[in-house]
Design a protein around this motif. Structure first.
Motif, PDB file in Angstrom:
ATOM      1  N   GLU A 130       0.810  -1.220   0.000  1.00 10.31           N
ATOM      2  CA  GLU A 130       0.000   0.000   0.000  1.00 10.31           C
ATOM      3  C   GLU A 130       0.845   1.272   0.000  1.00 10.31           C
ATOM      4  OE1 GLU A 130      -3.257  -0.251  -0.370  1.00 10.31           O
ATOM      5  OE2 GLU A 130      -3.015  -2.427  -0.350  1.00 10.31           O
ATOM      6  N   LEU A 131       2.154   1.157   0.229  1.00 12.32           N
ATOM      7  CA  LEU A 131       3.008   2.348   0.307  1.00 12.32           C
ATOM      8  C   LEU A 131       2.935   3.224  -0.942  1.00 12.32           C
ATOM      9  CD1 LEU A 131       6.170   1.079   2.187  1.00 12.32           C
ATOM     10  CD2 LEU A 131       4.737   2.993   2.860  1.00 12.32           C
ATOM     11  N   PRO A 132       3.028   2.669  -2.149  1.00 15.82           N
ATOM     12  CA  PRO A 132       2.989   3.543  -3.330  1.00 15.82           C
ATOM     13  C   PRO A 132       1.699   4.365  -3.429  1.00 15.82           C
ATOM     14  CG  PRO A 132       3.830   1.394  -3.940  1.00 15.82           C
ATOM     15  CD  PRO A 132       3.316   1.282  -2.520  1.00 15.82           C
ATOM     16  N   ALA A 133       0.561   3.757  -3.135  1.00 14.23           N
ATOM     17  CA  ALA A 133      -0.709   4.478  -3.228  1.00 14.23           C
ATOM     18  C   ALA A 133      -0.860   5.490  -2.095  1.00 14.23           C
ATOM     19  CB  ALA A 133      -1.867   3.488  -3.203  1.00 14.23           C
ATOM     20  N   THR A 134      -0.274   5.186  -0.941  1.00 13.46           N
ATOM     21  CA  THR A 134      -0.423   6.047   0.228  1.00 13.46           C
ATOM     22  C   THR A 134       0.594   7.174   0.251  1.00 13.46           C
ATOM     23  OG1 THR A 134      -1.204   4.112   1.455  1.00 13.46           O
ATOM     24  CG2 THR A 134      -0.596   6.034   2.751  1.00 13.46           C
ATOM     25  N   PHE A 135       1.859   6.861  -0.041  1.00 11.45           N
ATOM     26  CA  PHE A 135       2.937   7.832   0.118  1.00 11.45           C
ATOM     27  C   PHE A 135       3.702   8.151  -1.160  1.00 11.45           C
ATOM     28  CE2 PHE A 135       2.463   6.124   4.439  1.00 11.45           C
ATOM     29  CZ  PHE A 135       2.334   7.313   5.146  1.00 11.45           C
ATOM     30  N   GLY A 136       3.670   7.287  -2.142  1.00 17.80           N
ATOM     31  CA  GLY A 136       4.474   7.469  -3.345  1.00 17.80           C
ATOM     32  C   GLY A 136       5.448   6.313  -3.490  1.00 17.80           C
ATOM     33  N   ILE A 137       6.324   6.437  -4.465  1.00 16.36           N
ATOM     34  CA  ILE A 137       7.294   5.367  -4.713  1.00 16.36           C
ATOM     35  C   ILE A 137       8.663   5.807  -4.214  1.00 16.36           C
ATOM     36  CG2 ILE A 137       5.987   4.387  -6.638  1.00 16.36           C
ATOM     37  CD1 ILE A 137       7.825   5.882  -8.542  1.00 16.36           C
ATOM     38  N   LEU A 138       9.525   4.852  -3.967  1.00 19.75           N
ATOM     39  CA  LEU A 138      10.844   5.120  -3.386  1.00 19.75           C
ATOM     40  C   LEU A 138      11.939   4.520  -4.271  1.00 19.75           C
ATOM     41  CD1 LEU A 138       9.952   4.105   0.294  1.00 19.75           C
ATOM     42  CD2 LEU A 138       9.726   6.358  -0.773  1.00 19.75           C
ATOM     43  N   PRO A 139      12.150   5.076  -5.474  1.00 20.82           N
ATOM     44  CA  PRO A 139      13.141   4.470  -6.361  1.00 20.82           C
ATOM     45  C   PRO A 139      14.562   4.532  -5.799  1.00 20.82           C
ATOM     46  CG  PRO A 139      12.201   6.462  -7.346  1.00 20.82           C
ATOM     47  CD  PRO A 139      11.510   6.236  -6.057  1.00 20.82           C
ATOM     48  N   LEU A 140      15.279   3.469  -6.043  1.00 21.76           N
ATOM     49  CA  LEU A 140      16.671   3.340  -5.621  1.00 21.76           C
ATOM     50  C   LEU A 140      17.563   4.047  -6.628  1.00 21.76           C
ATOM     51  CD1 LEU A 140      18.703   1.842  -3.695  1.00 21.76           C
ATOM     52  CD2 LEU A 140      18.652  -0.023  -5.362  1.00 21.76           C
TER      53      LEU A 140
END
Length: 138
Positions: free
Chosen positions: A50-60
């Motif tokens: 659910e992190l991407p929908a809630t907070f965004g994505i975290l690309p490395l």
């Protein structure tokens, strides 16, 4: 440096290792990646799916590992992970792997706080890290 630390144990399996029984470097990076997602899941109280929908994505954007001593097949390792630094739209996660209490690998990842463009989901753009997210790591 933040105070919230995620600790987990992993038993190194045969398939994680080269023919000499040492963990492949790419597997160390997988341990780091999994630990980062678990760290954010624990700190933010949101399932990693659910992190991407809630907070965004975290690309490395960067990863490094300094191997101090070999991590071997059958070792029970402890991975300790925490956010070392939050910047405006990026952050650095520190990972330390120990075997029997001794440092074996010191490494880290730099990631960007980003969102997908609404009109073109193949494009992403960095966003400032929300203060309410940073507070949860202190």
């Amino acid at each position: 440096m933040t105070t919230f630390v995620l600790r987990r144990q992993v038993t190194v399996e045969f398939g994680h290792c080269d023919p000499a029984g040492m963990v492949f470097t790419t597997r160390l990076f997988q341990y780091f990646d999994t630990s980062t997602w678990m760290l954010f899941e624990a700190a933010l109280g949101v399932d990693q799916r659910e992190l991407p929908a809630t907070f965004g994505i975290l690309p490395l954007v960067e990863v490094q590992a300094n191997c101090v001593k070999p991590v071997m097949n059958g070792d029970v390792i402890e991975i300790a992970s925490r956010v070392r630094e939050f910047r405006r739209s990026s952050f650095h996660v520190e990972h330390r792997i120990t075997v029997g209490g001794e440092l074996a690998v010191d490494g880290g990842e730099t990631r960007v706080w980003a969102v997908r463009h609404a009109d073109d989901p193949d494009k992403i753009s960095a966003r400032p890290i929300p203060q309410d997210v940073i507070v949860r790591f202190q």
